[in-house]
Design an enzyme around this catalytic site. Sequence first.
Site, PDB file in Angstrom:
ATOM      1  N   HIS A   1      -9.030  22.478  -3.047  1.00 37.59           N
ATOM      2  CA  HIS A   1      -8.127  23.365  -3.789  1.00 37.59           C
ATOM      3  C   HIS A   1      -8.515  23.428  -5.282  1.00 37.59           C
ATOM      4  O   HIS A   1      -7.700  23.175  -6.168  1.00 37.59           O
ATOM      5  CB  HIS A   1      -6.674  22.888  -3.642  1.00 37.59           C
ATOM      6  CG  HIS A   1      -5.681  24.013  -3.741  1.00 37.59           C
ATOM      7  ND1 HIS A   1      -4.630  24.169  -2.880  1.00 37.59           N
ATOM      8  CD2 HIS A   1      -5.578  25.052  -4.627  1.00 37.59           C
ATOM      9  CE1 HIS A   1      -3.915  25.232  -3.208  1.00 37.59           C
ATOM     10  NE2 HIS A   1      -4.478  25.792  -4.263  1.00 37.59           N
TER      11      HIS A   1
ATOM     12  N   GLU B   1      -1.763  19.819   2.358  1.00 35.72           N
ATOM     13  CA  GLU B   1      -2.602  19.283   1.279  1.00 35.72           C
ATOM     14  C   GLU B   1      -1.909  18.116   0.584  1.00 35.72           C
ATOM     15  O   GLU B   1      -0.750  18.278   0.150  1.00 35.72           O
ATOM     16  CB  GLU B   1      -2.917  20.392   0.272  1.00 35.72           C
ATOM     17  CG  GLU B   1      -3.699  21.538   0.880  1.00 35.72           C
ATOM     18  CD  GLU B   1      -3.856  22.736  -0.046  1.00 35.72           C
ATOM     19  OE1 GLU B   1      -4.699  23.593   0.247  1.00 35.72           O
ATOM     20  OE2 GLU B   1      -3.123  22.826  -1.055  1.00 35.72           O
TER      21      GLU B   1
END
Length: 252
Positions: free
Chosen positions: A220, A201
């Site tokens: 997220h 990420e």
Amino acid sequence: LKYIGILATGYNIIDVDETRARGIVVANVPAYSTDSVAQLVFAFILQFYWHVKEHSDEVHGGKWSRSEHFCYTSFPTFELTGKTLGIIGFGHIGQRVAEIALVMGMRVLYVNRSPKTVPHLAAAKQVDIATLLAESDIISLNAPLNSASEKMIDAAALTKVKPGVLIINTGRGPLIDDEAVAAALKKGSIGGYAADVLSVEPPSANHPLYSCPNCFITPHIAWQTREARTRLLHIAADNVKSFLAGKPQNVV
């Protein structure tokens, strides 16, 4: 260095064996996002079962206006009542997911690394992973990331799931094998995959899941509702105060 305060629940970013050897206190923030994450799990599930976005897009595109009938549907819709939800990881979040599922009339199975009985969730049944994979209509990944759980949903596991199963990952990206899940989606052996977390990420622009059908990915966001972030900061500050007072709390 005497203290490390983590602004999260997971602490896989810390070498805890080394910090313990050096006498460094490491404190995390447990349970601050329980409600937020559990609610996103069901946002994903309800999207799969009701196709809210797709129906809305069609209405805005004029399809309902052109219809001869008072209603129409372009996508099959289903009730959650009577469906089986399998939860992998039965901590705070897994238990809250179970609570919501039971209220909605679902059958709940769960896997946990140790035996766990929760009195108010007696209707939920602890099973082995093989049973959960074989019987679940929906699987929710709520386990921590460690050597035992990394890529637990891999090509081998995906051969054991119920055809058309939906998999929801709000735990950690590496709980799944990205390539294996992408292949299963393209083949149609699983019904859908939804994730709020990815292995890396931010992800690369050519992530294997991007080109898959019936795949929803959010960036997220489950932890970051206003309420959860407020709890996070208060607990993190309390952790520091407790450490300075000689009574460290939430030590991992």
